[in-house]
Design a protein around this motif. Structure first.
Motif, PDB file in Angstrom:
ATOM      1  N   ARG A   1       0.842  -1.196   0.000  1.00  0.00           N
ATOM      2  CA  ARG A   1       0.000   0.000   0.000  1.00  0.00           C
ATOM      3  C   ARG A   1       0.884   1.256   0.000  1.00  0.00           C
ATOM      4  N   MET A   2       1.980   1.236   0.784  1.00  0.00           N
ATOM      5  CA  MET A   2       2.902   2.379   0.833  1.00  0.00           C
ATOM      6  C   MET A   2       3.549   2.620  -0.528  1.00  0.00           C
ATOM      7  N   ILE A   3       3.876   1.539  -1.226  1.00  0.00           N
ATOM      8  CA  ILE A   3       4.436   1.663  -2.579  1.00  0.00           C
ATOM      9  C   ILE A   3       3.415   2.329  -3.497  1.00  0.00           C
ATOM     10  N   ALA A   4       2.193   1.823  -3.467  1.00  0.00           N
ATOM     11  CA  ALA A   4       1.128   2.313  -4.360  1.00  0.00           C
ATOM     12  C   ALA A   4       0.822   3.785  -4.123  1.00  0.00           C
ATOM     13  N   GLU A   5       0.934   4.235  -2.879  1.00  0.00           N
ATOM     14  CA  GLU A   5       0.592   5.618  -2.536  1.00  0.00           C
ATOM     15  C   GLU A   5       1.813   6.542  -2.501  1.00  0.00           C
ATOM     16  N   ASN A   6       2.934   6.078  -3.053  1.00  0.00           N
ATOM     17  CA  ASN A   6       4.149   6.888  -3.203  1.00  0.00           C
ATOM     18  C   ASN A   6       4.664   7.435  -1.874  1.00  0.00           C
ATOM     19  N   GLU A   7       4.552   6.616  -0.827  1.00  0.00           N
ATOM     20  CA  GLU A   7       5.010   7.028   0.498  1.00  0.00           C
ATOM     21  C   GLU A   7       6.468   6.663   0.752  1.00  0.00           C
ATOM     22  N   LEU A   8       7.129   6.044  -0.229  1.00  0.00           N
ATOM     23  CA  LEU A   8       8.511   5.592  -0.052  1.00  0.00           C
ATOM     24  C   LEU A   8       9.440   6.337  -1.000  1.00  0.00           C
ATOM     25  N   LEU A   9      10.573   6.771  -0.465  1.00  0.00           N
ATOM     26  CA  LEU A   9      11.594   7.417  -1.284  1.00  0.00           C
ATOM     27  C   LEU A   9      12.245   6.395  -2.204  1.00  0.00           C
ATOM     28  N   GLU A  10      12.404   5.180  -1.701  1.00  0.00           N
ATOM     29  CA  GLU A  10      12.945   4.056  -2.473  1.00  0.00           C
ATOM     30  C   GLU A  10      12.469   2.779  -1.810  1.00  0.00           C
TER      31      GLU A  10
ATOM     32  N   LEU B   1      20.665   3.016  -5.376  1.00  0.00           N
ATOM     33  CA  LEU B   1      20.728   3.444  -6.775  1.00  0.00           C
ATOM     34  C   LEU B   1      19.436   4.125  -7.200  1.00  0.00           C
ATOM     35  N   GLN B   2      18.303   3.732  -6.598  1.00  0.00           N
ATOM     36  CA  GLN B   2      17.043   4.444  -6.852  1.00  0.00           C
ATOM     37  C   GLN B   2      17.128   5.869  -6.306  1.00  0.00           C
ATOM     38  N   VAL B   3      17.650   6.010  -5.083  1.00  0.00           N
ATOM     39  CA  VAL B   3      17.757   7.329  -4.458  1.00  0.00           C
ATOM     40  C   VAL B   3      18.663   8.237  -5.284  1.00  0.00           C
ATOM     41  N   LYS B   4      19.704   7.669  -5.862  1.00  0.00           N
ATOM     42  CA  LYS B   4      20.650   8.483  -6.641  1.00  0.00           C
ATOM     43  C   LYS B   4      19.963   9.152  -7.828  1.00  0.00           C
ATOM     44  N   LYS B   5      18.935   8.506  -8.380  1.00  0.00           N
ATOM     45  CA  LYS B   5      18.197   9.103  -9.500  1.00  0.00           C
ATOM     46  C   LYS B   5      17.374  10.306  -9.032  1.00  0.00           C
ATOM     47  N   THR B   6      16.856  10.233  -7.799  1.00  0.00           N
ATOM     48  CA  THR B   6      16.014  11.295  -7.251  1.00  0.00           C
ATOM     49  C   THR B   6      16.833  12.396  -6.595  1.00  0.00           C
ATOM     50  N   PHE B   7      17.933  12.004  -5.906  1.00  0.00           N
ATOM     51  CA  PHE B   7      18.793  12.939  -5.176  1.00  0.00           C
ATOM     52  C   PHE B   7      20.242  12.786  -5.649  1.00  0.00           C
ATOM     53  N   PRO B   8      20.545  13.179  -6.887  1.00  0.00           N
ATOM     54  CA  PRO B   8      21.926  13.012  -7.369  1.00  0.00           C
ATOM     55  C   PRO B   8      22.937  13.824  -6.565  1.00  0.00           C
ATOM     56  N   GLU B   9      22.444  14.856  -5.833  1.00  0.00           N
ATOM     57  CA  GLU B   9      23.342  15.681  -5.016  1.00  0.00           C
ATOM     58  C   GLU B   9      23.667  15.029  -3.684  1.00  0.00           C
ATOM     59  N   GLY B  10      23.110  13.855  -3.403  1.00  0.00           N
ATOM     60  CA  GLY B  10      23.388  13.138  -2.167  1.00  0.00           C
ATOM     61  C   GLY B  10      24.827  12.644  -2.105  1.00  0.00           C
ATOM     62  N   VAL B  11      25.221  12.169  -0.937  1.00  0.00           N
ATOM     63  CA  VAL B  11      26.572  11.630  -0.721  1.00  0.00           C
ATOM     64  C   VAL B  11      26.437  10.116  -0.581  1.00  0.00           C
ATOM     65  N   PHE B  12      26.990   9.377  -1.522  1.00  0.00           N
ATOM     66  CA  PHE B  12      26.782   7.934  -1.585  1.00  0.00           C
ATOM     67  C   PHE B  12      28.059   7.189  -1.180  1.00  0.00           C
ATOM     68  N   ILE B  13      27.936   6.417  -0.098  1.00  0.00           N
ATOM     69  CA  ILE B  13      29.086   5.726   0.494  1.00  0.00           C
ATOM     70  C   ILE B  13      28.845   4.224   0.447  1.00  0.00           C
TER      71      ILE B  13
END
Length: 203
Positions: free
Chosen positions: A64-73, A109-121
């Motif tokens: 349900r959370m997926i369907a309602e876009n409640e998740l960043l990834e 990798l999903q988050v990187k598409k939405t927040f490319p300015e993030g810091v990925f470690i």
């Protein structure tokens, strides 16, 4: 000088590499970093607490959370869902606070598409032998499931070049110090601060 936005720090790596342990130690060292609690459909392990380690969800609720876009990834990993509730992350960053996500590689990798300015470690094990030993020491998975995790781990390590930094988790305190150094350096990046100093000149 207050920043307009905080950093989004994404820590990920193979299952069993020690993401949770490193994040827990980092939170004790640096109380300014806010920790985003993930949701999952897997069962709690011994000692894990609802709302602190994870939000434990039934599969139907997670979908349900997926369907309602409640998740960043979100990602499905070894028959369980894992995901990051969106609202807390977006509100905390907007308020100028740094947020760390401790998530699986697919999700990062999903988050990187939405927040490319993030810091990925990417958190690396000292060796695959050591990684297997850490997973076995949990005593929560069958041999077949451990074999599956190791196969996935090899594929995930090949995605290391998608990240900004690589930190080896040879010893927790050392890994934490490296991550703290990365966060400090990223907060001083010219691109993140230049508009603030231009405002001073314009005054």
């Amino acid at each position: 000088m207050k920043r307009e936005k905080g950093l989004l720090i994404v820590l990920s790596g193979p299952s069993g590499v020690g993401k949770g342990t490193v994040c827990g130690a980092l939170r004790k060292h640096d109380t300014h970093i806010r920790y985003s609690v993930s949701a999952t459909t897997r069962k709690p392990r011994k000692g894990e607490v609802e709302g602190i380690n994870y939000f434990f969800k039934e599969k139907q609720e997670f979908e349900r959370m997926i369907a309602e876009n409640e998740l960043l990834e979100y990602a499905q990993y070894v028959d369980n869902y894992y995901g990051t509730p969106r609202q807390y992350v977006e509100e905390t960053i907007a308020a100028g606070h740094d947020v760390i996500l401790e998530i699986e590689v697919q999700g990062a990798l999903q988050v990187k598409k939405t927040f490319p300015e993030g810091v990925f470690i990417f958190l690396m094990p000292p060796s695959l032998k050591e990684l297997r030993s850490r997973i076995e020491s949990r005593g929560t998975e069958s041999k077949d499931l451990i074999d599956s995790r190791m196969t996935v781990a090899k594929d995930e390590i090949e995605l290391m070049d998608k990240y900004d930094y690589v930190v080896e988790n040879d010893e927790v305190e050392s890994a934490v110090e490296r991550i703290k150094s990365i966060v400090t350096a990223e907060n001083c990046r010219k691109e993140r601060l230049i508009h603030l100093y231009k405002e001073l000149v314009e005054e």
